[in-house]
Scaffold this motif. Structure first.
Motif, PDB file in Angstrom:
ATOM      1  N   ALA A 186     -12.406 -45.245  31.415  1.00  0.00           N
ATOM      2  CA  ALA A 186     -12.562 -44.258  30.752  1.00  0.00           C
ATOM      3  C   ALA A 186     -11.842 -44.268  29.386  1.00  0.00           C
ATOM      4  CB  ALA A 186     -10.810 -43.183  31.692  1.00  0.00           C
ATOM      5  N   LEU A 187     -11.447 -45.887  29.461  1.00  0.00           N
ATOM      6  CA  LEU A 187     -11.117 -46.008  28.270  1.00  0.00           C
ATOM      7  C   LEU A 187     -11.842 -46.378  27.409  1.00  0.00           C
ATOM      8  CD1 LEU A 187      -7.733 -48.615  28.693  1.00  0.00           C
ATOM      9  CD2 LEU A 187      -8.249 -45.831  26.966  1.00  0.00           C
ATOM     10  N   SER A 188     -13.455 -46.991  28.123  1.00  0.00           N
ATOM     11  CA  SER A 188     -14.601 -47.883  27.304  1.00  0.00           C
ATOM     12  C   SER A 188     -15.583 -46.018  26.839  1.00  0.00           C
ATOM     13  CB  SER A 188     -15.500 -48.349  28.357  1.00  0.00           C
ATOM     14  OG  SER A 188     -14.994 -49.181  28.819  1.00  0.00           O
ATOM     15  N   ALA A 189     -15.769 -44.945  27.853  1.00  0.00           N
ATOM     16  CA  ALA A 189     -15.767 -44.122  26.600  1.00  0.00           C
ATOM     17  C   ALA A 189     -15.339 -43.425  26.037  1.00  0.00           C
ATOM     18  CB  ALA A 189     -16.446 -43.368  28.068  1.00  0.00           C
ATOM     19  N   GLY A 190     -13.942 -43.192  25.811  1.00  0.00           N
ATOM     20  CA  GLY A 190     -13.007 -42.291  25.122  1.00  0.00           C
ATOM     21  C   GLY A 190     -12.770 -43.031  23.631  1.00  0.00           C
ATOM     22  N   LEU A 191     -13.497 -44.216  23.801  1.00  0.00           N
ATOM     23  CA  LEU A 191     -13.602 -45.197  22.725  1.00  0.00           C
ATOM     24  C   LEU A 191     -14.279 -43.957  21.569  1.00  0.00           C
ATOM     25  CD1 LEU A 191     -13.720 -48.337  23.241  1.00  0.00           C
ATOM     26  CD2 LEU A 191     -11.750 -47.722  21.475  1.00  0.00           C
ATOM     27  N   ALA A 192     -15.183 -43.187  21.979  1.00  0.00           N
ATOM     28  CA  ALA A 192     -16.376 -41.949  22.036  1.00  0.00           C
ATOM     29  C   ALA A 192     -14.639 -41.028  20.689  1.00  0.00           C
ATOM     30  CB  ALA A 192     -16.706 -41.496  22.097  1.00  0.00           C
ATOM     31  N   GLY A 193     -14.056 -40.727  21.456  1.00  0.00           N
ATOM     32  CA  GLY A 193     -12.593 -40.078  20.404  1.00  0.00           C
ATOM     33  C   GLY A 193     -12.604 -41.113  19.436  1.00  0.00           C
ATOM     34  N   LEU A 194     -12.449 -42.003  19.539  1.00  0.00           N
ATOM     35  CA  LEU A 194     -11.607 -42.979  18.009  1.00  0.00           C
ATOM     36  C   LEU A 194     -12.758 -42.625  16.880  1.00  0.00           C
ATOM     37  CD1 LEU A 194      -9.923 -45.543  17.424  1.00  0.00           C
ATOM     38  CD2 LEU A 194     -10.689 -46.571  18.146  1.00  0.00           C
ATOM     39  N   LEU A 195     -13.575 -42.878  17.218  1.00  0.00           N
ATOM     40  CA  LEU A 195     -15.307 -42.359  16.323  1.00  0.00           C
ATOM     41  C   LEU A 195     -14.607 -40.772  15.446  1.00  0.00           C
ATOM     42  CD1 LEU A 195     -18.450 -43.605  17.713  1.00  0.00           C
ATOM     43  CD2 LEU A 195     -16.533 -44.849  16.263  1.00  0.00           C
ATOM     44  N   TYR A 196     -14.694 -40.811  16.450  1.00  0.00           N
ATOM     45  CA  TYR A 196     -13.696 -38.803  15.990  1.00  0.00           C
ATOM     46  C   TYR A 196     -13.313 -39.109  15.124  1.00  0.00           C
ATOM     47  CZ  TYR A 196     -13.482 -33.924  16.004  1.00  0.00           C
ATOM     48  OH  TYR A 196     -13.408 -32.552  16.064  1.00  0.00           O
ATOM     49  N   GLY A 197     -11.996 -39.580  15.866  1.00  0.00           N
ATOM     50  CA  GLY A 197     -10.826 -39.607  14.660  1.00  0.00           C
ATOM     51  C   GLY A 197     -10.606 -39.920  13.756  1.00  0.00           C
ATOM     52  N   TYR A 198     -11.614 -41.605  13.777  1.00  0.00           N
ATOM     53  CA  TYR A 198     -11.884 -41.846  12.677  1.00  0.00           C
ATOM     54  C   TYR A 198     -12.032 -41.043  11.318  1.00  0.00           C
ATOM     55  CZ  TYR A 198     -12.701 -45.983   9.330  1.00  0.00           C
ATOM     56  OH  TYR A 198     -12.181 -46.562   8.232  1.00  0.00           O
ATOM     57  N   ASP A 199     -13.126 -40.423  11.786  1.00  0.00           N
ATOM     58  CA  ASP A 199     -14.063 -39.479  10.399  1.00  0.00           C
ATOM     59  C   ASP A 199     -13.767 -38.332  10.514  1.00  0.00           C
ATOM     60  OD1 ASP A 199     -16.910 -39.678   9.386  1.00  0.00           O
ATOM     61  OD2 ASP A 199     -16.705 -36.945  10.534  1.00  0.00           O
ATOM     62  N   THR A 200     -12.604 -37.703  11.063  1.00  0.00           N
ATOM     63  CA  THR A 200     -12.558 -36.648  10.882  1.00  0.00           C
ATOM     64  C   THR A 200     -11.467 -37.135   9.209  1.00  0.00           C
ATOM     65  OG1 THR A 200     -12.167 -35.742  12.802  1.00  0.00           O
ATOM     66  CG2 THR A 200     -10.868 -34.649  11.267  1.00  0.00           C
ATOM     67  N   VAL A 201     -10.619 -38.065   9.410  1.00  0.00           N
ATOM     68  CA  VAL A 201      -9.262 -38.618   8.578  1.00  0.00           C
ATOM     69  C   VAL A 201     -10.008 -39.324   7.036  1.00  0.00           C
ATOM     70  CG1 VAL A 201      -7.564 -39.584   8.151  1.00  0.00           C
ATOM     71  CG2 VAL A 201      -7.657 -38.095  10.103  1.00  0.00           C
ATOM     72  N   SER A 202     -10.693 -40.186   7.254  1.00  0.00           N
ATOM     73  CA  SER A 202     -11.417 -41.186   6.217  1.00  0.00           C
ATOM     74  C   SER A 202     -11.693 -40.657   5.654  1.00  0.00           C
ATOM     75  CB  SER A 202     -12.192 -41.926   7.369  1.00  0.00           C
ATOM     76  OG  SER A 202     -13.917 -41.413   7.741  1.00  0.00           O
ATOM     77  N   ILE A 203     -12.634 -39.750   5.270  1.00  0.00           N
ATOM     78  CA  ILE A 203     -13.060 -38.984   4.420  1.00  0.00           C
ATOM     79  C   ILE A 203     -12.071 -38.090   3.269  1.00  0.00           C
ATOM     80  CG2 ILE A 203     -13.678 -36.667   6.212  1.00  0.00           C
ATOM     81  CD1 ILE A 203     -15.625 -38.227   2.747  1.00  0.00           C
ATOM     82  N   SER A 204     -11.147 -37.710   4.441  1.00  0.00           N
ATOM     83  CA  SER A 204      -9.569 -36.575   4.126  1.00  0.00           C
ATOM     84  C   SER A 204      -8.802 -37.258   3.048  1.00  0.00           C
ATOM     85  CB  SER A 204      -9.367 -36.438   4.759  1.00  0.00           C
ATOM     86  OG  SER A 204      -7.658 -37.202   4.993  1.00  0.00           O
ATOM     87  N   GLY A 205      -8.965 -39.155   3.034  1.00  0.00           N
ATOM     88  CA  GLY A 205      -8.872 -39.627   1.655  1.00  0.00           C
ATOM     89  C   GLY A 205      -8.981 -40.263   1.002  1.00  0.00           C
ATOM     90  N   ALA A 206     -10.516 -40.604   1.418  1.00  0.00           N
ATOM     91  CA  ALA A 206     -11.793 -41.022   0.090  1.00  0.00           C
ATOM     92  C   ALA A 206     -11.988 -39.374  -0.895  1.00  0.00           C
ATOM     93  CB  ALA A 206     -12.855 -41.370   1.024  1.00  0.00           C
ATOM     94  N   ILE A 207     -11.966 -38.049  -0.098  1.00  0.00           N
ATOM     95  CA  ILE A 207     -12.482 -36.840  -1.005  1.00  0.00           C
ATOM     96  C   ILE A 207     -11.966 -36.539  -2.365  1.00  0.00           C
ATOM     97  CG2 ILE A 207     -10.469 -34.952   0.070  1.00  0.00           C
ATOM     98  CD1 ILE A 207     -14.526 -34.969  -0.794  1.00  0.00           C
ATOM     99  N   ASP A 208      -9.810 -37.169  -2.616  1.00  0.00           N
ATOM    100  CA  ASP A 208     -10.416 -37.543  -4.032  1.00  0.00           C
ATOM    101  C   ASP A 208     -10.358 -37.952  -5.164  1.00  0.00           C
ATOM    102  OD1 ASP A 208      -8.307 -35.620  -5.383  1.00  0.00           O
ATOM    103  OD2 ASP A 208      -6.277 -37.091  -5.157  1.00  0.00           O
ATOM    104  N   PHE A 209     -10.713 -39.316  -4.399  1.00  0.00           N
ATOM    105  CA  PHE A 209     -11.512 -40.296  -5.395  1.00  0.00           C
ATOM    106  C   PHE A 209     -12.849 -40.677  -5.791  1.00  0.00           C
ATOM    107  CE2 PHE A 209      -8.136 -43.116  -3.029  1.00  0.00           C
ATOM    108  CZ  PHE A 209      -6.934 -42.502  -3.698  1.00  0.00           C
ATOM    109  N   LEU A 210     -13.459 -39.040  -4.056  1.00  0.00           N
ATOM    110  CA  LEU A 210     -15.067 -38.901  -4.700  1.00  0.00           C
ATOM    111  C   LEU A 210     -15.097 -37.714  -5.932  1.00  0.00           C
ATOM    112  CD1 LEU A 210     -16.402 -39.262  -1.108  1.00  0.00           C
ATOM    113  CD2 LEU A 210     -17.224 -40.485  -3.167  1.00  0.00           C
ATOM    114  N   GLN A 211     -13.765 -36.858  -6.022  1.00  0.00           N
ATOM    115  CA  GLN A 211     -14.095 -35.883  -6.379  1.00  0.00           C
ATOM    116  C   GLN A 211     -13.769 -36.543  -8.549  1.00  0.00           C
ATOM    117  OE1 GLN A 211     -13.431 -32.360  -6.688  1.00  0.00           O
ATOM    118  NE2 GLN A 211     -13.808 -32.340  -8.522  1.00  0.00           N
TER     119      GLN A 211
END
Length: 664
Positions: A43-68
């Protein structure tokens, strides 16, 4: 005594040696229960896909102001940079089901990890917003492949009683990714100047996404394929081995029979992808799409994508907007863990209804906080909204969507629903900046409150409860009720029952063979035990004889010491105290009991020969000393001296005889 536990252990170890030469697709080993560590590892091995999803969801939120600052993005282009990953996600999710039914769940999950790994590094080295958009679309394909199949893999592998808890690992790891990324974004922004962040900081925020992608890829390399997929493909031996580790031998056999029966019935009914759009399964597809869209329309991803920007507009400054977003992520993590414990106790439907109602209330509270301009109330209301989402509409749609569909359609149907989910996610990411620009936070969250009320009504009226139900039982709920379908179902069921009876007979024969092997092994162990018991009894008897010999030798030594002591007492002490021993007691003390000497003679062992020779030497010296002292003791009578000499001669003669006899 031969240890019974050891005998039993050997019997268990060799239980099936006698029947190992017989072929049996269900195996000859017996594993009483499943391995929890193995199950949670899957379960944890497959659940690591959620880690990818969560990372992308927020990483761009931190970068968008600097990209602006770097690219001077318009509102529309800003939304496209954020939402572009979901364009690829829709494509990946739509393909995931068809690809997984052909190549397997595990291979497609590996492909998803590889896509995201490449895209994360590519995003970090782009030099225009359009390059970044393309890189994020490629990463989105990986996200779509992984998110569409991760929970499907867990659902097909997990025991019924804890299926919801294990599937929760996807959402838990997604929230962990969100929380950790918020923290990482805060430290990157805090430790660099504005110029450095505009040039390099955002690259680190996006590029670090390669780390969870690599971890996910490595984890999926070591786990097996989904057992239900293996059985569906006719690889029952492999599917049984996986289920045996999860459920134990007996329950794994039963599960294999149930899955096999379901697969055969689907084939006899000529089940195809088009069945998904016919009465019965069409309702399941509608519920799945409703849950997928509801997961996004409730408004949580507006906070995840634009949280730092929201808090900055509310007055948070000096990078404290990232700290506030981290606090929101921490709250989401805590309540996700709480939801993990509740889902298989309270139920899916009840938790979603409670969460939707609470989110509607807190969305109205956020709208009111924007109206009065209270940043503290806004932060508190956002945290309460996030907590309500974390145990209800956040994880449960991901869990329930794969549960709704039969095995032969699960991958494709889940892919379609996930495509709708990611398309809605794209709309949230794309149009939230426009909604904030035109309506402000007050109007935006008022709209989300209405969406939550609609979600509440749909959950109550449409969604079934799937807690504690086998996937094959849920599948039966969607079968059409027409006469023709009922007749075909009856025919398929009759054939399945015949095959089930055949499998049962094969299992009984297998158990009989196992019992024969147990009897044969136990008989060999019984003979071996008797032999060992006989050897142990002989050893015990030999030990007793040795102890008795030692005891007799000790007694002989003790008797010899008494003889020597008696002789010394009869010779030396009369010499020292002859003036006080003139009476008849003197003569009795000097006498040597010949019977005692004879007993000592009989008992003396060869080992005591040296002691006898030493005693003889002492007596001879004592006699010589007595002769030399006669001149100094004129008062001693001739009769006394004669009695002493006679006693000494008697002892010397006996000792000479003993020594001669022993030497012979």
């Amino acid at each position: 005594m031969f240890p019974v536990e050891r005998l039993r252990g050997r019997a268990m170890a060799g239980r099936f040696q006698a029947v190992s030469k017989h072929s049996n697709p269900l195996g000859n080993r017996v594993q009483p229960r499943g391995t929890g560590r193995y199950t949670f590892g899957l379960a944890l091995s497959a659940g690591l896909a959620g880690l990818l999803y969560g990372y992308d969801t927020v990483s761009i939120s931190g970068a968008i102001d600097f990209l602006q600052h770097r690219y001077h993005l318009s509102t529309m282009l800003q939304g496209l940079v954020i939402s572009s990953i979901m364009i690829g996600g829709v494509v990946g999710a739509a393909m995931a089901g068809f690809l997984s039914d052909r190549f397997g769940r595990r291979r497609i999950l590996l492909a998803g990890a590889a896509f995201f790994f490449v895209a994360a590094l590519w995003s970090a080295f782009t030099f225009s917003p359009f390059d970044l958009i393309i890189a994020r679309i490629v990463g989105g394909v990986g996200i779509g492949l992984a998110t569409a199949l991760a929970v499907t893999y867990i659902t097909e592998s997990a025991p019924t009683s804890i299926r919801g808890t294990l599937a929760f690992s996807f959402q838990l790891l997604a929230i962990c990714g969100i929380f950790l990324t918020n923290v990482i974004n805060y430290f990157i922004a805090e430790n660099g100047s504005l110029f450095w962040n505009v040039e390099w900081g955002w690259r680190w925020m996006l590029g670090l996404g390669a780390v969870p992608a690599a971890v996910f890829f490595i984890a999926m390399l070591v786990v097996p394929e989904s057992p239900r997929f293996l059985i569906q493909q006719g690889r029952e031996d492999e599917g049984f081995q996986v289920l045996e580790h999860i459920l134990g031998t007996t329950r794994a056999r039963e599960q294999v029979e149930v899955i096999h029966e379901s697969v055969v019935r689907e084939r006899e009914l000529n089940a195809s992808f088009l069945d998904l759009f016919r009465p019965g399964l069409r309702k399941a597809l509608g519920i799945g799409i409703f849950l997928a869209i509801g997961n996004q329309l409730v408004g949580m991803n507006a906070i995840s994508y634009y949280g730092p920007t929201m808090f900055k507009h509310l007055g948070f400054g000096d990078n404290t907007e990232f700290l506030a977003a981290s606090c929101v992520g921490g709250v989401e993590l805590v309540f996700t863990v709480i939801g993990m414990y509740l889902i298989d106790a309270v139920g899916r439907k009840r938790l979603m209804a409670i969460g939707s109602a609470l989110m509607a209330v807190f969305a109205l509270l956020i709208s009111y906080a924007y109206l009065i301009g209270d940043q503290t109330l806004t932060l508190v209301a956002v945290m309460l909204f996030t907590a309500s989402f974390a145990f209800s509409m956040g994880p449960i749609p991901w869990i329930m969507i794969p549960e709704l569909f039969p095995t032969f359609l699960r991958g494709r149907a889940t892919g379609i629903c996930t495509a709708f989910l990611l398309a809605t996610n794209w709309a949230i990411g794309q149009f939230t900046p426009l909604m904030f620009e035109r309506w402000g936070g007050r109007g935006t969250f008022f709209l989300f409150a209405i969406c939550n009320l609609i979600c509440l009504i749909g959950v109550i009226t449409l969604v079934p409860e799937t807690m504690d139900r086998m996937l094959e039982d849920i599948e039966y709920d969607w079968q059409p009720r027409t006469p023709m379908a009922s007749a075909r179902m009856a025919l398929a069921s009759a054939g399945a029952q015949i095959r089930w009876a055949e499998i049962t007979l094969a299992r009984v024969e297998n158990e009989r063979m196992q019992a024969m092997g147990v009897i044969e092994q136990a008989e060999r162990e019984r003979v071996r035990a008797h032999k060992q018991l006989f050897e142990l009894e002989n050893q015990a008897a030999a030990l007793a004889n040795a102890q008795e010999t030692a005891r007799l030798a000790e007694e002989e030594r003790w008797h010899a010491e008494r003889v020597a002591h008696t002789v010394n007492a009869s010779i030396v002490e009369p010499k020292l105290h002859h003036t006080t021993r003139r009476s008849d007691d003197d003569s009795s003390t000097m006498e040597v009991d010949e019977n005692m000497v004879d007993a000592a003679t009989i008992s003396i062992d060869v080992e005591r020969l040296a002691e006898a020779e030493a005693a003889l030497e002492i007596l001879r010296k004592a006699k010589e000393s007595s002769i030399s002292q006669e001149a100094d003791e004129p008062e001693q009578s001739a009769e006394d001296r004669a009695r002493e000499d006679q006693a000494i001669d008697t002892v010397l003669d006996f000792l000479d005889k003993l020594i001669v006899n022993k030497k012979q």
